[in-house]
Write a protein that holds these residues in place. Structure first.
Motif, PDB file in Angstrom:
ATOM      1  N   THR A  78      35.724 128.403  10.460  1.00 34.51           N
ATOM      2  CA  THR A  78      35.262 127.209   9.755  1.00 34.51           C
ATOM      3  C   THR A  78      35.351 127.361   8.241  1.00 34.51           C
ATOM      4  O   THR A  78      34.880 128.350   7.687  1.00 34.51           O
ATOM      5  CB  THR A  78      33.788 126.923  10.137  1.00 34.51           C
ATOM      6  OG1 THR A  78      33.710 126.791  11.553  1.00 34.51           O
ATOM      7  CG2 THR A  78      33.282 125.646   9.487  1.00 34.51           C
ATOM      8  N   VAL A  80      33.825 125.964   5.000  1.00 32.64           N
ATOM      9  CA  VAL A  80      32.668 125.204   4.547  1.00 32.64           C
ATOM     10  C   VAL A  80      32.974 124.707   3.131  1.00 32.64           C
ATOM     11  O   VAL A  80      33.003 125.486   2.183  1.00 32.64           O
ATOM     12  CB  VAL A  80      31.402 126.087   4.545  1.00 32.64           C
ATOM     13  CG1 VAL A  80      30.208 125.309   4.024  1.00 32.64           C
ATOM     14  CG2 VAL A  80      31.134 126.630   5.942  1.00 32.64           C
ATOM     15  N   LEU A 110      33.846 121.705   7.519  1.00 31.59           N
ATOM     16  CA  LEU A 110      32.438 121.312   7.479  1.00 31.59           C
ATOM     17  C   LEU A 110      32.111 121.076   6.013  1.00 31.59           C
ATOM     18  O   LEU A 110      32.623 121.776   5.150  1.00 31.59           O
ATOM     19  CB  LEU A 110      31.605 122.438   8.077  1.00 31.59           C
ATOM     20  CG  LEU A 110      30.102 122.296   8.232  1.00 31.59           C
ATOM     21  CD1 LEU A 110      29.610 123.128   9.414  1.00 31.59           C
ATOM     22  CD2 LEU A 110      29.353 122.710   6.980  1.00 31.59           C
ATOM     23  N   LEU A 152      21.882 124.128   8.381  1.00 33.52           N
ATOM     24  CA  LEU A 152      23.212 124.670   8.120  1.00 33.52           C
ATOM     25  C   LEU A 152      23.360 126.053   8.751  1.00 33.52           C
ATOM     26  O   LEU A 152      24.374 126.357   9.381  1.00 33.52           O
ATOM     27  CB  LEU A 152      23.459 124.739   6.608  1.00 33.52           C
ATOM     28  CG  LEU A 152      24.809 125.299   6.172  1.00 33.52           C
ATOM     29  CD1 LEU A 152      25.968 124.466   6.725  1.00 33.52           C
ATOM     30  CD2 LEU A 152      24.894 125.361   4.647  1.00 33.52           C
ATOM     31  N   LEU A 156      26.116 127.229  11.600  1.00 36.11           N
ATOM     32  CA  LEU A 156      27.091 128.298  11.360  1.00 36.11           C
ATOM     33  C   LEU A 156      26.786 129.553  12.163  1.00 36.11           C
ATOM     34  O   LEU A 156      27.494 130.556  12.055  1.00 36.11           O
ATOM     35  CB  LEU A 156      27.115 128.657   9.861  1.00 36.11           C
ATOM     36  CG  LEU A 156      27.491 127.526   8.900  1.00 36.11           C
ATOM     37  CD1 LEU A 156      27.461 128.035   7.458  1.00 36.11           C
ATOM     38  CD2 LEU A 156      28.870 126.959   9.233  1.00 36.11           C
ATOM     39  N   SER A 161      32.641 131.900   9.094  1.00 39.71           N
ATOM     40  CA  SER A 161      32.890 130.866   8.095  1.00 39.71           C
ATOM     41  C   SER A 161      33.204 131.458   6.736  1.00 39.71           C
ATOM     42  O   SER A 161      32.921 132.613   6.451  1.00 39.71           O
ATOM     43  CB  SER A 161      31.692 129.930   7.919  1.00 39.71           C
ATOM     44  OG  SER A 161      30.708 130.129   8.862  1.00 39.71           O
ATOM     45  N   LEU A 163      33.058 130.002   2.519  1.00 41.01           N
ATOM     46  CA  LEU A 163      32.712 128.916   1.605  1.00 41.01           C
ATOM     47  C   LEU A 163      33.888 128.632   0.688  1.00 41.01           C
ATOM     48  O   LEU A 163      34.565 129.557   0.243  1.00 41.01           O
ATOM     49  CB  LEU A 163      31.505 129.313   0.742  1.00 41.01           C
ATOM     50  CG  LEU A 163      30.215 129.712   1.461  1.00 41.01           C
ATOM     51  CD1 LEU A 163      29.154 130.113   0.439  1.00 41.01           C
ATOM     52  CD2 LEU A 163      29.704 128.570   2.325  1.00 41.01           C
TER      53      LEU A 163
END
Ligand SMILES: Nc1nc2c(ncn2[C@@H]2O[C@H](COP(=O)(O)OP(=O)(O)O)[C@@H](O)[C@H]2O)c(=O)[nH]1
Ligand SMILES: [Mg+2]
Ligand SMILES: [Zn+2]
Length: 294
Positions: A78, A80, A110, A152, A156, A161, A163
């Motif tokens: 993912t 983010v 996301l 959040l 997650l 993930s 950022l």
């Protein structure tokens, strides 16, 4: 010799730290062809033969589900996308680009909208609504108020993930709120003890909840699409894609083609105009780069 499956959570030179469930860190070197540069990166799923209580040799690496070049990290699920609602104003251009690049790399997108304490809730939903309509999970957070952090973390908690977002939007604050003690483990502190020598930043995975991981190096920077056929782009915008089946031509790029259901959806107000405009801008860029590719 005992063998274990694990995940590389840090990779510095020839040394790879492998996490073995339920919670042992094993310092490993690689065997054979896995010694070649780039064979092992943070995030790789590996098989380790233990050579000591907390030492081992990596014997195998599993095929990667996804791969990002900068920072080099494998098997991230993912992306983010972090944008602040104010100070700085959200750069939706960049947000859409990150989401599309991530999708092309096989990652889910996301969206986190930070600094909710600086705007009213109407402004927050003005920004969030188009992304929710596109199907992205959206979280509105405030680090000082602790708003949205728990939800959040929950979202997650069983994935890997990373950022992404411009500087100043609150990525480090978010990481610290999500992973208590994260600041102590990331480059921001270790740089102080570095006596002015320049060290390469290495991406590490930090434990998030009981089963999740998050990359400590905020942002993946390979934001160019690379050489890409513009016909790939519509598929990276799930909200446009939802209407594309109604277009007269199957390869419709949703520009000026007659019978375009996407453009019609924008005109009728069932598709966000901002998202569509930004799509057109990125399409233009991708098309120009594609024509110049030789
Ligand atoms: N008002 C407000 N300020 C925030 C919030 N999150 C971060 N900040 C501030 O924004 C600035 C940049 O934050 P930082 O986490 O370093 O952003 P980064 O560059 O994306 O890592 C710092 O001064 C933070 O204190 C928030 O939710 N609300
Ligand atoms: Mg930061
Ligand atoms: Zn169309």
């Amino acid at each position: 010799m005992e063998r274990f499956h694990g995940r590389v959570i840090r990779s510095v030179g020839d040394y790879h730290t492998v996490w073995i469930e339920p919670g042992a860190e094993v310092l490993c070197r690689a065997r054979g062809r896995l010694k070649q540069r780039g064979s092992l990166v943070t995030g790789d799923l590996v098989t380790v033969a233990l050579t000591g209580p907390d030492q081992g040799v990596i014997e195998e690496v599993a095929p990667r589900s996804t791969f990002l070049f900068r920072p080099p990290v494998a098997n991230v699920d993912t992306a983010v996308v972090v944008m602040s609602l104010a100070r700085p104003e959200p750069s939706l251009d960049l947000a859409d680009r990150i989401l599309a690049v991530a999708s092309r790399a096989g990652l889910d997108g996301l969206v986190v909208l930070t600094k909710a304490d600086l705007v009213d809730s109407q402004e927050a939903s003005r920004i969030s609504t188009p992304y929710e309509a596109a199907g992205y999970p959206v979280f509105v957070t405030s680090a000082p108020a602790g708003q949205g952090i728990e939800a959040l973390r929950e979202a997650l908690s069983s994935r890997v993930s990373i950022l992404a977002g411009p500087s100043g939007v609150g990525k480090s604050s978010l990481l610290n709120a999500l992973v208590p003690g994260a600041a102590l483990r990331t480059g921001e502190v270790s740089r102080k003890t570095d006596r002015g020598r320049h060290t390469t930043r290495h991406v590490s995975l930090l434990r998030l909840g009981e089963r999740g991981w998050i990359a400590d190096s905020p942002g993946f920077s390979n934001l160019s699409f690379g050489p890409m056929d513009p016909r790939e782009l519509p598929g990276l915008f799930p909200d446009l894609q939802r209407f594309a089946g109604g277009c007269r031509f199957s390869g419709c790029l949703h520009q000026r083609e007659p019978g375009c259901a996407v453009r019609q959806a924008v005109e009728e107000g069932s598709l966000d105009e901002g998202r569509y405009r930004r799509y057109l801008r990125i399409l233009q860029e991708v098309s120009e780069a594609f024509e110049r590719r030789y």
